[in-house]
Design a protein around this motif. Structure first.
Motif, PDB file in Angstrom:
ATOM      1  N   TRP A  26       0.816  -1.214   0.000  1.00 50.52           N
ATOM      2  CA  TRP A  26       0.000   0.000   0.000  1.00 50.52           C
ATOM      3  C   TRP A  26       0.853   1.269   0.000  1.00 50.52           C
ATOM      4  CZ3 TRP A  26       0.665   3.488   3.936  1.00 50.52           C
ATOM      5  CH2 TRP A  26       1.346   3.027   5.071  1.00 50.52           C
ATOM      6  N   SER A  27       2.058   1.160   0.575  1.00 51.71           N
ATOM      7  CA  SER A  27       2.914   2.344   0.714  1.00 51.71           C
ATOM      8  C   SER A  27       3.451   2.837  -0.620  1.00 51.71           C
ATOM      9  CB  SER A  27       4.081   2.037   1.652  1.00 51.71           C
ATOM     10  OG  SER A  27       4.899   1.011   1.107  1.00 51.71           O
ATOM     11  N   GLY A  29       1.893   3.481  -3.375  1.00 51.06           N
ATOM     12  CA  GLY A  29       1.063   4.576  -3.867  1.00 51.06           C
ATOM     13  C   GLY A  29       0.793   5.640  -2.824  1.00 51.06           C
ATOM     14  N   ALA A  30       0.846   5.234  -1.551  1.00 53.97           N
ATOM     15  CA  ALA A  30       0.513   6.179  -0.479  1.00 53.97           C
ATOM     16  C   ALA A  30       1.623   7.193  -0.224  1.00 53.97           C
ATOM     17  CB  ALA A  30       0.210   5.417   0.807  1.00 53.97           C
ATOM     18  N   LEU A  31       2.882   6.804  -0.456  1.00 54.62           N
ATOM     19  CA  LEU A  31       4.001   7.698  -0.140  1.00 54.62           C
ATOM     20  C   LEU A  31       3.951   9.008  -0.929  1.00 54.62           C
ATOM     21  CD1 LEU A  31       6.609   8.204   1.401  1.00 54.62           C
ATOM     22  CD2 LEU A  31       7.843   6.993  -0.404  1.00 54.62           C
ATOM     23  N   GLU A  33       1.414  10.428  -2.293  1.00 56.12           N
ATOM     24  CA  GLU A  33       0.231  11.171  -1.849  1.00 56.12           C
ATOM     25  C   GLU A  33       0.494  11.850  -0.505  1.00 56.12           C
ATOM     26  OE1 GLU A  33      -3.039   8.510  -1.757  1.00 56.12           O
ATOM     27  OE2 GLU A  33      -3.107   8.220  -3.937  1.00 56.12           O
ATOM     28  N   ALA A  34       1.165  11.142   0.402  1.00 58.67           N
ATOM     29  CA  ALA A  34       1.482  11.716   1.713  1.00 58.67           C
ATOM     30  C   ALA A  34       2.445  12.891   1.572  1.00 58.67           C
ATOM     31  CB  ALA A  34       2.086  10.642   2.620  1.00 58.67           C
ATOM     32  N   TYR A  37       0.448  15.809   0.261  1.00 65.38           N
ATOM     33  CA  TYR A  37      -0.459  16.317   1.289  1.00 65.38           C
ATOM     34  C   TYR A  37       0.296  17.163   2.313  1.00 65.38           C
ATOM     35  CZ  TYR A  37      -3.836  16.359   5.128  1.00 65.38           C
ATOM     36  OH  TYR A  37      -4.683  16.759   6.131  1.00 65.38           O
ATOM     37  N   TYR A 123       2.090  10.687   9.432  1.00 61.39           N
ATOM     38  CA  TYR A 123       1.619   9.754   8.402  1.00 61.39           C
ATOM     39  C   TYR A 123       2.690   9.529   7.337  1.00 61.39           C
ATOM     40  CZ  TYR A 123      -1.208   7.837   4.611  1.00 61.39           C
ATOM     41  OH  TYR A 123      -1.689   7.046   3.593  1.00 61.39           O
ATOM     42  N   CYS A 127       4.383   6.069   6.170  1.00 63.09           N
ATOM     43  CA  CYS A 127       4.445   5.655   4.761  1.00 63.09           C
ATOM     44  C   CYS A 127       5.883   5.368   4.340  1.00 63.09           C
ATOM     45  CB  CYS A 127       3.849   6.741   3.867  1.00 63.09           C
ATOM     46  SG  CYS A 127       2.065   6.938   4.011  1.00 63.09           S
ATOM     47  N   TYR A 131       7.296   1.934   3.124  1.00 64.93           N
ATOM     48  CA  TYR A 131       7.853   1.874   1.770  1.00 64.93           C
ATOM     49  C   TYR A 131       9.269   1.303   1.784  1.00 64.93           C
ATOM     50  CZ  TYR A 131       9.276   3.308  -2.906  1.00 64.93           C
ATOM     51  OH  TYR A 131       9.741   3.312  -4.202  1.00 64.93           O
TER      52      TYR A 131
END
Length: 354
Positions: A26-27, A29-31, A33-34, A37, A123, A127, A131
């Protein structure tokens, strides 16, 4: 030991790595984005701080006006004479309070935004940790898969074809990356050479202007200025030649630009024997050098335009090839994972004791 036996032997290790990879996937794609953000949150904090500074300035301004009206200055006297002192005091106090409330609201909003930044940083750290775990696990999994499938695997010809295709595409990508680095280096050298030529042209223009002044003034100062500008042009032309030589060494296909060296006469001789003939001779020398610089300038602009176009095409091809290689690598990785999982799920071969 056969491939199937080797995989069965390492099945527990493989499964543990695969589970870790799945948990941390999940990380990937999340990294990003984080990261985006957090940048957005920090931008909001910065804007809020700017607003607070602006509101504070307005509060101080309105408060100063209020004190002026309350005091015994000109404004106080003016409103008192007109019978509007109390009314004006009420209006000014309301204005001051409004600005003060706006400032306090923005300060409260800033506290909330700063808390969002702290949450976003936490967060992002989570991430990043996940990652890093994902990357390390994938590397370990790649290594164990490479141990399984390195070389020819006759039982799985599709995997062999994908492996060979991936290697071929990776080699092409490396070639494009090297070509892009080479073109970038050559382009930078040519750009520096062009800048040096422009400096030389400006110096020659200055020398020509001072030579024109010398024709009418017969001033030794003008001779010194001409010589100084010629020296500046000569140094710039030497730098340009060095950049061109280096570019030519790196990329021999670059067209020959021609001689751009600038000759400089003897300053002492020109001052001692300053006359119309020496001035005209110097003028001719400057004109000849200017013509060479103008030709070099035009030629370099053409080469730079072509090189830039070539560099952009190479960059597009490199990025396209990079995406293609990533897709192939993902497909190859999934193919190997699928083969290993199918082998692990296979029941052990039947054996009977005689």
């Amino acid at each position: 030991m056969s491939l199937e036996q080797q995989i069965q032997k390492e099945s527990e290790r493989f499964q543990a790595l695969f589970d870790r990879l799945s948990d941390a996937q999940w990380s990937d794609g999340a990294l990003p984005e984080a990261q985006n953000y957090l940048i957005t949150c920090k931008d909001h904090v910065r804007l809020a701080q700017e607003n607070i500074t602006e509101f504070n300035t307005a509060v101080e301004k309105e408060h100063k006006r209020l004190l002026d009206i309350k005091g015994h200055g000109v404004r106080h006297t003016w409103y008192k004479v007109r019978g509007k002192l109390e009314e004006r005091l009420d209006e000014q106090e309301k204005t001051w309070l409004q600005e003060f409330e706006k400032c306090k609201e923005e300060e409260e909003r800033l506290i909330v935004l700063q808390e969002e930044v702290r949450s976003a940083e936490t967060y992002l750290h989570e991430c990043q940790t996940a990652y890093d775990e994902y990357i390390n696990t994938k590397r370990e999994l790649d290594e164990i898969l490479e141990d399984f499938f390195s070389g020819s695997t006759p039982s799985y010809p599709e995997e062999d074809v994908m492996e060979q295709d991936l290697k071929k595409q990776e080699e092409q990508l490396i070639s494009l990356q090297n070509q892009h680095r080479l073109l970038t280096h050559v382009f930078q050298l040519l750009h520096k050479a062009h800048q040096a030529v422009m400096i030389a042209r400006r110096a020659l223009d200055d020398a020509l202007n001072m030579n024109t002044f010398d024709l009418f003034s017969k001033s030794s100062f003008a001779d010194i200025a001409v010589s100084s500008n010629l020296a500046r042009a000569r140094n710039a032309s030497m730098q340009a030649q060095q950049f061109l030589n280096e570019a030519k060494r790196v990329s021999p296909n670059i067209p020959h630009i021609g001689q751009i060296f600038i000759r400089q006469d003897n300053l002492v001789f020109n001052i001692m024997f300053d006359n119309i003939w020496t001035d005209m001779s110097m003028r001719q020398t400057i004109h000849e050098a200017l013509n060479r610089m103008c030709r070099a300038d035009t030629f370099l602009l053409g080469i730079l335009a072509g090189m830039k176009e070539q560099l952009e095409r190479c960059e597009v091809d490199r990025d396209k090839k990079s995406k293609h290689v990533k897709c192939l690598a993902t497909e190859h990785f999934i193919k190997r994972i699928t083969i290993v999982q199918n082998i692990i799920k296979m029941p052990p071969p039947y054996s009977s004791e005689v």
